[in-house]
Design a protein around this motif. Structure first.
Motif, short mmCIF file in Angstrom:
data_model
loop_
_atom_site.label_atom_id
_atom_site.label_comp_id
_atom_site.label_asym_id
_atom_site.label_seq_id
_atom_site.Cartn_x
_atom_site.Cartn_y
_atom_site.Cartn_z
N MET A 197 -26.07 -0.94 40.69
CA MET A 197 -26.11 -0.01 41.80
C MET A 197 -25.19 -0.51 42.92
O MET A 197 -25.08 -1.71 43.15
CB MET A 197 -27.56 0.05 42.28
N LYS A 198 -24.54 0.42 43.60
CA LYS A 198 -23.61 -0.02 44.67
C LYS A 198 -24.21 0.28 46.05
O LYS A 198 -25.14 1.09 46.15
CB LYS A 198 -22.26 0.66 44.51
N THR A 203 -21.48 5.81 53.71
CA THR A 203 -21.75 7.26 53.65
C THR A 203 -23.24 7.60 53.78
O THR A 203 -23.65 8.68 53.35
CB THR A 203 -21.21 7.83 52.31
N ILE A 204 -24.01 6.71 54.34
CA ILE A 204 -25.44 7.01 54.54
C ILE A 204 -25.56 8.32 55.33
O ILE A 204 -24.86 8.50 56.34
CB ILE A 204 -26.11 5.86 55.32
N GLN A 205 -26.43 9.20 54.87
CA GLN A 205 -26.60 10.48 55.56
C GLN A 205 -27.69 10.39 56.62
O GLN A 205 -28.51 9.47 56.60
CB GLN A 205 -26.95 11.56 54.53
N VAL A 225 -36.15 14.01 45.21
CA VAL A 225 -35.70 14.55 43.93
C VAL A 225 -34.80 13.53 43.22
O VAL A 225 -34.33 12.57 43.86
CB VAL A 225 -34.92 15.88 44.14
N SER A 228 -31.60 11.44 44.72
CA SER A 228 -31.54 11.66 46.18
C SER A 228 -31.29 10.36 46.94
O SER A 228 -31.23 10.37 48.17
CB SER A 228 -32.82 12.32 46.67
N GLY A 229 -31.18 9.27 46.22
CA GLY A 229 -30.85 8.00 46.88
C GLY A 229 -32.08 7.20 47.27
O GLY A 229 -31.98 6.28 48.09
N LYS A 230 -33.24 7.50 46.68
CA LYS A 230 -34.47 6.79 47.06
C LYS A 230 -34.32 5.28 46.92
O LYS A 230 -34.60 4.52 47.84
CB LYS A 230 -35.67 7.25 46.19
N GLU A 474 -40.54 3.90 41.52
CA GLU A 474 -41.12 4.73 40.45
C GLU A 474 -42.63 4.87 40.66
O GLU A 474 -43.43 4.69 39.75
CB GLU A 474 -40.82 4.14 39.06
N ARG A 532 -26.44 12.31 42.90
CA ARG A 532 -25.88 11.65 41.71
C ARG A 532 -24.99 12.56 40.88
O ARG A 532 -23.87 12.20 40.52
CB ARG A 532 -27.03 11.12 40.84
N GLY A 638 -34.45 5.50 36.65
CA GLY A 638 -33.85 4.73 37.75
C GLY A 638 -32.39 4.37 37.53
O GLY A 638 -31.70 3.99 38.45
#
Ligand SMILES: Nc1ncnc2c1ncn2[C@@H]1O[C@H](COP(=O)(O)OP(=O)(O)OP(=O)(O)O)[C@@H](O)[C@H]1O
Length: 687
Positions: A197-198, A203-205, A225, A228-230, A474, A532, A638
């Protein structure tokens, strides 16, 4: 030379970058000199200590050693700073905004690390976690405030600019205020996958930033969802908290409960990339084994899920369903109270010809109910001995003390934990709900209830008692009893994240609301934007499990394909052709995601020998890498792949609700390309 390179803004930024890099270089040189001086100094101090050791007294030796330690510590700090500067050399910042306060306006550059130019005594780049940096994520332009340690600072954001800098060169430069679509984000999302994972600092929203910087919630439940970047956000949140509370929170104070070791490996790089150390990770099974002192053998969650898919065993489903219900926990609580009330049969006791009445024994035993059994018995006998001393003015002899201890012990009804747990089902009048798994092991569904009972009756030892922040990923795959155990074990702050649509095992699942019921003081946030997958893949997956709240980022790619095959042979040929096509592409990862381990094994065997980087992920796997990865949907949770191939997407293979979730998990792992194959009738979820 392109147009953009010639613009005055770009030229000015180029100069600014060159200057920043020069300053980094100057600071690095200075640090190198300092490091050299430290090394020489430490060596000299050691030599001095060694050659003068006979003449020095004890105090002098201690102070000489302390001086050496001090120099070593200073050297270590300089080394850490050097490592950070070294990273900045490559890409010192990713954003800039101009902030005007009154007549003063200054550009603020944001990077992964802070760069304080020690030589010129100015801050040139701010850490993305610094209070001022929140403006970069939260404001496009106009009036803005941020909270500094000295209070609220108000001003105007007049410019916002995003960069991609690599190897000291500006690859991309965009002024956000003039672009409606966030081009940098689009660029980021279009890239191929990595080995892990990077980080997403550039670019955090805005909604994600609010979650990352939420430092108040005792328990923060993130329901989001797929894609969604959880997970990304949760890890950035950890990095943020480590920065925000650096005096009281260290990486060893944090624990992640992760679904499996491949996932642990997949996310392991994010925190180091953000300049923090990796944090501890533990799986549920490992945690269970520790809490049970390694005394019970039990099946794994993976085995339980596989059994559900491979066997149609209604009795097993009934057992699992009951044990995942909130009522089960209530009954278990009632049973624990019942056992507690009946496990100690106090009787009048004569010790050293003095009477200890039954009521007193009972009262003292009840008082120490929060102690583990052995400790409790010790406390009871110690307190009774004291009372004898006070009441009769008599101190017990060692032999009498032994008698007292032995007598108290016999009043306790001794049964093993397993027997007591089994007794629950008799007490409930439903003995059929307890069944031993293969090779005498406990069923996975019994493991956490057993631990819960142990916690209530005997207490548990845990090396994680001092954890200050717990992250559970999860969350949908853990049931109320598991949360009850976690709640009792970890009194600390928690970040809990997951997606009910991705539950791989409906008989062991929880929704955000249920979790909030068990973990008190929970605040719940929802993320509906999916980052994603291309919009075509998101729409395709929406047909499997429609979620009206889901919003997809407008990034286009190929339409997913469903390929009908004539025979098993034809299907395997198609899969092999896809794998070959992948090997010749620029993509880094292809996930072939099957329903069961058996199906995954068959596909793997058919491809084995023909491809270089081919890996079968099983329960015991521990690493994620590039290439072709064959796995089950359960294992793929994941993770993400550039391309995903889902074999056997048939009506028979994907028919139940559980299978629908697995198909959804499989398809939502794809970033850029999705293909499904089938023989015979296609799954109704895809029609
Ligand atoms: N703000 C962002 N900027 C860039 N990429 C992002 C952003 N948010 C999420 N992503 C990317 O979206 C992908 C999904 O992120 P992540 O795995 O954290 O999501 P998730 O919600 O945990 O997914 P899932 O539940 O499906 O496993 C990752 O590639 C991540 O880098």
């Amino acid at each position: 030379m392109n147009q953009q390179a010639e613009s005055p803004e770009r030229l000015a930024e180029r100069h600014h970058l060159d200057h920043t890099l020069e300053r980094i270089e100057a600071n690095l040189n200075e640090l190198d000199n300092r490091l050299e001086a430290y090394a020489e100094d430490i060596q000299a101090q050691k030599e001095y200590l060694w050659s003068n050791r006979d003449e020095m007294d004890h105090i002098e030796k201690i102070s000489a050693r302390e001086a050496i330690e001090q120099s070593v510590m200073s050297g270590d700090n300089a080394l850490v700073r050097r490592q950070k500067l070294e990273k900045l050399r490559h890409s010192p910042y990713f954003g800039r905004f101009d902030f005007a306060r009154g007549v003063e306006e200054e550009p603020v550059y944001i990077g992964v690390h802070h760069f304080h130019d020690d030589l010129a005594r100015v801050s040139r780049v701010y850490d993305w976690r610094a209070p001022i940096a929140s403006l970069f994520y939260d404001v496009e332009s106009g009036p803005a405030t941020y909270e500094s340690p000295a209070g609220t600072v108000a001003g105007q954001v007049t410019l916002k600019r995003q960069f991609r800098i690599k190897g000291g060169e500006i690859e991309l430069m965009i002024d956000s205020a003039v672009h409606v679509v966030d081009d940098v984000l689009q660029e980021e999302l279009s890239r191929t996958s990595d080995e892990g994972m990077k980080n997403i600092v550039a670019t955090i929203q805005r909604d994600q930033n609010a979650i990352i910087r939420n430092d108040e919630a005792q328990v923060l439940v993130i329901q989001g969802v797929a894609g969604s970047g959880k997970t990304s956000i949760a890890l950035h949140r950890i990095a943020y908290l480590l920065y925000r509370f650096k005096d009281t929170l260290r990486s060893e104070d944090i624990l992640i409960i992760s679904p499996n070791r491949v996932f642990s490996d997949y996310i392991a790089n994010v925190l180091p990339e953000l300049g923090e150390e990796t944090v501890n990770q533990v799986g549920m099974e490992e945690l269970a084994d520790e809490l049970l002192d390694g005394q019970y053998r039990f099946e794994s969650f993976f085995e339980q899920t596989t059994a559900l898919l491979e066997k149609d065993d209604e009795a097993m489903k009934a057992r699992l369903r009951y044990k995942a219900s909130p009522e089960f926990l209530t009954e278990l609580d009632r049973y624990a109270a019942h056992v507690e009330a009946n496990r100690f049969a106090a009787e009048d006791l004569w010790i050293a010809r003095r009477l200890v009445p039954a009521w007193l024994l009972e009262e003292v035993f009840r008082k120490h109910r929060n102690l583990p059994t052995n400790e409790r018995l010790r406390q009871v006998s110690w307190e009774i001995e004291r009372k004898i001393g006070n009441q009769y003015n008599y101190d017990l002899e060692p032999e009498e003390r032994k008698q007292l201890k032995a007598a108290i012990k016999t009043m306790l009804r001794q049964t093993t934990l397993r027997e007591t747990y089994r007794g629950f089902y008799d007490w409930l009048g439903r003995p059929e709900l307890f069944k031993t798994a293969s090779r005498g092991r406990l069923e996975y569904a019994d493991v956490f209830p057993l631990i819960y009972l142990k916690m209530r009756l005997e207490g548990v030892h845990s090396r994680w008692r001092d954890v200050k922040h717990l992250l559970i990923d999860e969350m949908q795959d853990y049931n109320p009893v598991q949360y009850a155990v976690i709640g009792r074990l970890f009194a600390c702050k928690k970040t809990v994240l997951g997606d009910a649509y991705q539950s791989v095992n409906p008989y062991s699942a929880s929704k955000a609301d249920e979790i909030r019921g068990v973990l008190r003081q929970a605040a719940c946030v929802t993320l509906n934007k999916s980052y994603r997958s291309s919009i075509e893949i998101v729409r395709f997956a929406q047909r499997i499990s429609p979620n009206p709240d889901l919003e997809a980022i407008e990034r286009h790619g190929e339409e997913p394909r469903v390929i009908r095959c004539r025979s098993r042979h034809d299907e395997l040929d198609t899969i092999a052709a896809m794998a070959r096509d992948f090997s010749e592409s620029e993509h880094n990862t292809l996930g072939i995601v099957c329903k069961t381990p058996k199906q995954a094994r068959k596909v793997f065997d058919a491809l084995d020998g023909s491809f270089d980087r081919l890996q079968l992920l099983g329960e015991q796997s521990a690493a994620f890498g590039r290439g072709i990865i064959v796995c089950t949907a359960h294992m793929a949770k994941g993770l993400e792949f550039d391309r995903v191939l889902v074999p056997e997407a048939t009506a028979k293979n994907y028919a139940t609700d559980m299978e629908r979730n697995l198909l959804y998990v499989a398809c939502t792992r794809a970033m850029h390309r999705l293909v499904l194959t089938h023989r015979g009738e296609i799954s109704s979820f895809l029609q």
